[in-house]
Design an enzyme around this catalytic site. Structure first.
Site, short mmCIF file in Angstrom:
data_model
loop_
_atom_site.label_atom_id
_atom_site.label_comp_id
_atom_site.label_asym_id
_atom_site.label_seq_id
_atom_site.Cartn_x
_atom_site.Cartn_y
_atom_site.Cartn_z
N CYS A 78 -1.67 -7.93 4.23
CA CYS A 78 -1.12 -8.67 3.09
C CYS A 78 0.03 -9.55 3.56
O CYS A 78 0.73 -9.23 4.52
CB CYS A 78 -0.61 -7.68 2.03
SG CYS A 78 0.06 -8.50 0.56
N ASP A 128 2.73 -9.91 2.15
CA ASP A 128 4.00 -9.30 1.74
C ASP A 128 5.00 -9.22 2.90
O ASP A 128 4.68 -8.75 3.98
CB ASP A 128 3.70 -7.88 1.20
CG ASP A 128 4.87 -7.30 0.45
OD1 ASP A 128 5.96 -7.17 1.05
OD2 ASP A 128 4.71 -6.98 -0.75
N ARG A 180 7.30 -7.36 3.50
CA ARG A 180 7.71 -6.01 3.93
C ARG A 180 6.69 -5.33 4.83
O ARG A 180 6.86 -4.17 5.22
CB ARG A 180 7.96 -5.14 2.69
CG ARG A 180 9.04 -5.67 1.79
CD ARG A 180 8.99 -5.04 0.42
NE ARG A 180 7.75 -5.36 -0.30
CZ ARG A 180 7.46 -4.92 -1.52
NH1 ARG A 180 8.29 -4.12 -2.14
NH2 ARG A 180 6.33 -5.28 -2.10
N HIS A 183 -1.41 -2.17 1.44
CA HIS A 183 -0.17 -1.40 1.27
C HIS A 183 0.02 -1.02 -0.20
O HIS A 183 -0.29 -1.80 -1.11
CB HIS A 183 1.04 -2.20 1.78
CG HIS A 183 1.37 -3.41 0.96
ND1 HIS A 183 2.42 -3.44 0.06
CD2 HIS A 183 0.78 -4.62 0.86
CE1 HIS A 183 2.46 -4.62 -0.52
NE2 HIS A 183 1.48 -5.37 -0.06
N CYS A 242 1.37 -3.07 -3.72
CA CYS A 242 1.00 -4.47 -3.49
C CYS A 242 1.03 -5.27 -4.80
O CYS A 242 0.31 -4.94 -5.76
CB CYS A 242 -0.40 -4.53 -2.87
SG CYS A 242 -0.93 -6.22 -2.49
#
Ligand code: CO
Length: 218
Positions: free
Chosen positions: A51, A53, A55, A107, A110
């Site tokens: 992803c 993302d 993080r 994750h 998400c």
């Protein structure tokens, strides 16, 4: 360029450039040949599909270095057969770099998966997330048995990741590699933002025998 400067809370463009210089210094202190070696070429054994993302950075969470992992990321680590970007990355990884592992890593928490679970319109991304709604529909019966909404969210993250790995296995690219006897394993796993731990989804596949007949090519 106009005179205005764009400030963010703790990271500016200049901070990033300074951060880069600090990183180069630390890296060379640690291994004077680091950049010489890497500039000669790459031979990563792994393709990571994750992803976007901020993080979930592939290298940090797997304790690996530049040169170790070839990376493709998009919102909610969606794998669809019509995505030329993903197919190009996969083809290059499998046929040129000859990676040994393709890892689809989702994750928990998400935002993309969460948006797909709701009915709120966000914009263009709704069309992209439609793929996750399809995953939901495919597993509707299981999803309906999960009463707790947080658990349902977690499970859809897992199913989206498993589905992504399954779509990778069903590409002509991966199946041709297997048919040619290439060593290649496809995995699905999910990262926890709360613990930092990556959970293997135990769907690893490394040969044509594991592919459902409906998806077999050739
Ligand atoms: Co995400």
């Amino acid at each position: 360029m106009c005179a205005k400067t764009i400030e963010t809370e703790n990271i500016s463009y200049e901070t990033l450039l300074q951060g880069n210089r600090d990183w180069v210094k630390d890296t060379i202190d640690n291994d004077p040949n680091f950049f010489n070696k890497l500039s000669e070429g790459q031979n990563p054994p792994v393709l990571w599909i994750g992803c976007s993302d901020s993080r979930v950075p592939a290298n940090q969470i797997t304790n690996t270095k530049p040169g170790d992992i070839f990376v493709h990321r998009n919102i909610a680590n969606v794998v669809v057969h019509t995505d030329m970007n993903m197919l190009s990355v996969l083809d290059y990884s499998v046929n040129v770099l000859k990676v040994k592992h393709v890892i689809v890593c989702g994750h928990y928490g998400c935002g993309g998966v969460k948006a797909a679970l709701g009915n709120k319109q966000v914009g263009i991304i709704d069309n992209w997330l439609r793929n996750i709604r399809d995953v939901y529909r495919t597993h509707e019966r299981e999803m309906a048995t999960i009463k707790d909404s947080d658990q349902r969210f977690d499970r859809l993250v897992e199913l989206n990741t498993i589905e992504g790995a399954s779509n990778i296995m069903n590409t002509s690219i991966v199946q041709a590699a297997w048919a040619n006897g290439q060593d290649l394993a496809v995995h699905a796993c999910v990262y926890s933002l709360k613990t930092g731990i990556i959970k293997d989804m135990k769907v690893t596949c490394n040969c044509l025998d594991d592919v459902a007949p409906a998806f077999k090519v050739g």
